[in-house]
Write an enzyme that holds these catalytic residues in place. Structure first.
Site, PDB file in Angstrom:
ATOM      1  N   CYS A 163       0.841  -1.214   0.000  1.00 29.54           N
ATOM      2  CA  CYS A 163       0.000   0.000   0.000  1.00 29.54           C
ATOM      3  C   CYS A 163       0.867   1.251   0.000  1.00 29.54           C
ATOM      4  O   CYS A 163       0.572   2.224  -0.703  1.00 29.54           O
ATOM      5  CB  CYS A 163      -0.919   0.013   1.222  1.00 29.54           C
ATOM      6  SG  CYS A 163      -2.064  -1.374   1.269  1.00 29.54           S
ATOM      7  N   ARG A 190      -7.644  -4.613  -3.293  1.00 27.87           N
ATOM      8  CA  ARG A 190      -7.214  -3.431  -4.062  1.00 27.87           C
ATOM      9  C   ARG A 190      -8.167  -3.258  -5.241  1.00 27.87           C
ATOM     10  O   ARG A 190      -7.969  -3.841  -6.306  1.00 27.87           O
ATOM     11  CB  ARG A 190      -5.783  -3.614  -4.579  1.00 27.87           C
ATOM     12  CG  ARG A 190      -4.779  -3.798  -3.489  1.00 27.87           C
ATOM     13  CD  ARG A 190      -3.351  -3.921  -3.969  1.00 27.87           C
ATOM     14  NE  ARG A 190      -2.557  -4.464  -2.875  1.00 27.87           N
ATOM     15  CZ  ARG A 190      -2.164  -3.769  -1.813  1.00 27.87           C
ATOM     16  NH1 ARG A 190      -2.428  -2.494  -1.740  1.00 27.87           N
ATOM     17  NH2 ARG A 190      -1.488  -4.346  -0.836  1.00 27.87           N
TER      18      ARG A 190
HETATM   19  C1  BEZ Z   1       0.613  -4.664   1.885  1.00 27.03           C
HETATM   20  O1  BEZ Z   1       1.827  -4.915   1.858  1.00 27.03           O
HETATM   21  O2  BEZ Z   1       0.162  -3.568   1.523  1.00 27.03           O
HETATM   22  C2  BEZ Z   1      -0.335  -5.731   2.343  1.00 27.03           C
HETATM   23  C3  BEZ Z   1       0.039  -7.054   2.194  1.00 27.03           C
HETATM   24  C4  BEZ Z   1      -0.830  -8.041   2.654  1.00 27.03           C
HETATM   25  C5  BEZ Z   1      -2.041  -7.700   3.250  1.00 27.03           C
HETATM   26  C6  BEZ Z   1      -2.407  -6.365   3.365  1.00 27.03           C
HETATM   27  C7  BEZ Z   1      -1.549  -5.386   2.911  1.00 27.03           C
END
Ligand code: BEZ
Length: 244
Positions: A57, A135
């Site tokens: 993110c 996402r």
């Molecule tokens: C992230 O790195 O943004 C992420 C990875 C797994 C679950 C939620 C967020």
């Protein structure tokens, strides 16, 4: 598997391509918004992310901010959402502004504490997580109509070249009344929309228009320069801004 006579659980409805974007009021890191009405006359990229303070993110937020001025040139605003509180969003964007290679995040992030907005937009895919959004990307046009929907899982960051390509492609299709072929990038040939009548079919097949490459009655390519696209789109977009 289910039998046709079985009682089937009602499937929650979510907006699809061609639907009006569902309206809502929300608190964001830039203050309250009334969506999509506050963005009337503009394109919107409305996207969800699973969590604050997470690596994928964070990389996406930095990339969105880097591209923000290019999106604005295309009369396009960004609106982010996650199921979290304003203080968490603020602490996260502050941390992003202080880190090496970070960015000052200026687009609004919705605090969707009760997940009502995420559920209304189908951003929660329960089998992946019933507490975090996937996402999702909704590309919404200036009339508030959903034109594209993309989903990515939590572990995979979005392809920003493709998101930008979609915005330019949709605006090109609208402005020039054409369709967009596979893997198109601005400057490549576009498609003349398929004929709807025999007269149009004859005209398209026999056309001697400059540069038209007609391969079948239903498949005709024509040139469209990237200069013509950007001239038309940026002029149109400047016109939109003046009207506001
Ligand atoms: C992230 O790195 O943004 C992420 C990875 C797994 C679950 C939620 C967020």
């Amino acid at each position: 598997m289910f039998d046709i006579c079985d009682e089937v659980e009602p499937v929650p409805t979510m907006p699809l391509i061609g639907d009006m974007a569902p309206e809502f009021n929300a608190q964001t890191t830039n203050g309250p918004i009334h969506f999509p009405n506050d963005y009337a006359g503009k394109w919107i990229i409305f996207f969800s992310h699973p969590s604050d303070f997470t690596p994928v993110c964070t990389s996406e937020f930095i990339r969105f901010q880097e591209l923000l001025s290019q999106f604005k040139e295309m009369n396009t605003d960004l609106v982010a959402l996650s199921i979290g509180a304003i203080p968490s969003h603020l602490a996260w964007i502050h941390a992003i502004s202080e880190m090496d290679g970070g960015a000052n995040i200026t687009f609004p992030i919705i605090a969707d504490m009760d997940a009502n907005i995420a559920r209304a937009y189908g951003m929660i895919h329960d089998s992946a997580s019933d507490t975090h959004a996937v996402r999702a990307v909704f590309i919404i046009d200036p009339r508030g109509i959903i034109r594209t929907i993309l989903y990515y899982p939590a572990v995979l960051g979005r392809n920003f070249t493709e998101i930008m390509r979609i915005v330019v492609a949709l605006q090109t299709a609208d402005a020039f009344g054409v369709a967009i072929p596979a893997d198109w990038v601005p400057g490549e040939h576009v498609l003349i929309s398929a004929p709807q009548t025999t007269r149009e079919m004859d005209r398209q097949q026999n056309t001697k228009a400059r540069g038209v490459d007609s391969r079948a009655w239903f498949l005709s390519y024509k040139p469209l320069s990237s200069e013509a696209i950007y001239e038309r789109l940026t002029k149109k977009n400047k016109g939109n801004k003046k009207q506001k």
